[in-house]
Design a protein around this motif. Sequence first.
Motif, PDB file in Angstrom:
ATOM      1  N   ILE A 103       0.850  -1.186   0.000  1.00 39.05           N
ATOM      2  CA  ILE A 103       0.000   0.000   0.000  1.00 39.05           C
ATOM      3  C   ILE A 103       0.892   1.244   0.000  1.00 39.05           C
ATOM      4  N   THR A 104       0.417   2.301  -0.656  1.00 37.63           N
ATOM      5  CA  THR A 104       1.145   3.572  -0.681  1.00 37.63           C
ATOM      6  C   THR A 104       0.589   4.501   0.400  1.00 37.63           C
ATOM      7  N   GLU A 105       1.235   5.637   0.561  1.00 34.18           N
ATOM      8  CA  GLU A 105       0.746   6.643   1.502  1.00 34.18           C
ATOM      9  C   GLU A 105      -0.634   7.132   1.063  1.00 34.18           C
ATOM     10  N   SER A 106      -0.833   7.271  -0.246  1.00 35.66           N
ATOM     11  CA  SER A 106      -2.158   7.661  -0.757  1.00 35.66           C
ATOM     12  C   SER A 106      -3.201   6.611  -0.396  1.00 35.66           C
ATOM     13  N   GLY A 107      -2.840   5.340  -0.496  1.00 30.72           N
ATOM     14  CA  GLY A 107      -3.754   4.270  -0.118  1.00 30.72           C
ATOM     15  C   GLY A 107      -4.131   4.344   1.350  1.00 30.72           C
TER      16      GLY A 107
END
Length: 87
Positions: free
Chosen positions: A66-70
Amino acid sequence: MRRKRGEWQTSLDDEILEILASSELVLSPSIIAYNLDRSREGVASRIRILTNYGLIEKEQRGKYKITESGRNYLKGELDASQLEEES
């Protein structure tokens, strides 16, 4: 906070993001599908879309995180309807 979903999203997207966020691990579509009791093909298809929108990223040889945006989306801090698909 309430999550702000994009029209392109499905409930499976949230399940995938939640498992990646809760595990804090880099996982393959097969492992995610097994843990969600979903088909590998269905999970892999949604992973491609989530990657295109920047909510998860490919780490290495078919593994994703997962990314920070996620994470921000899961917290209700990011409006996914405002994201643009990258190719």
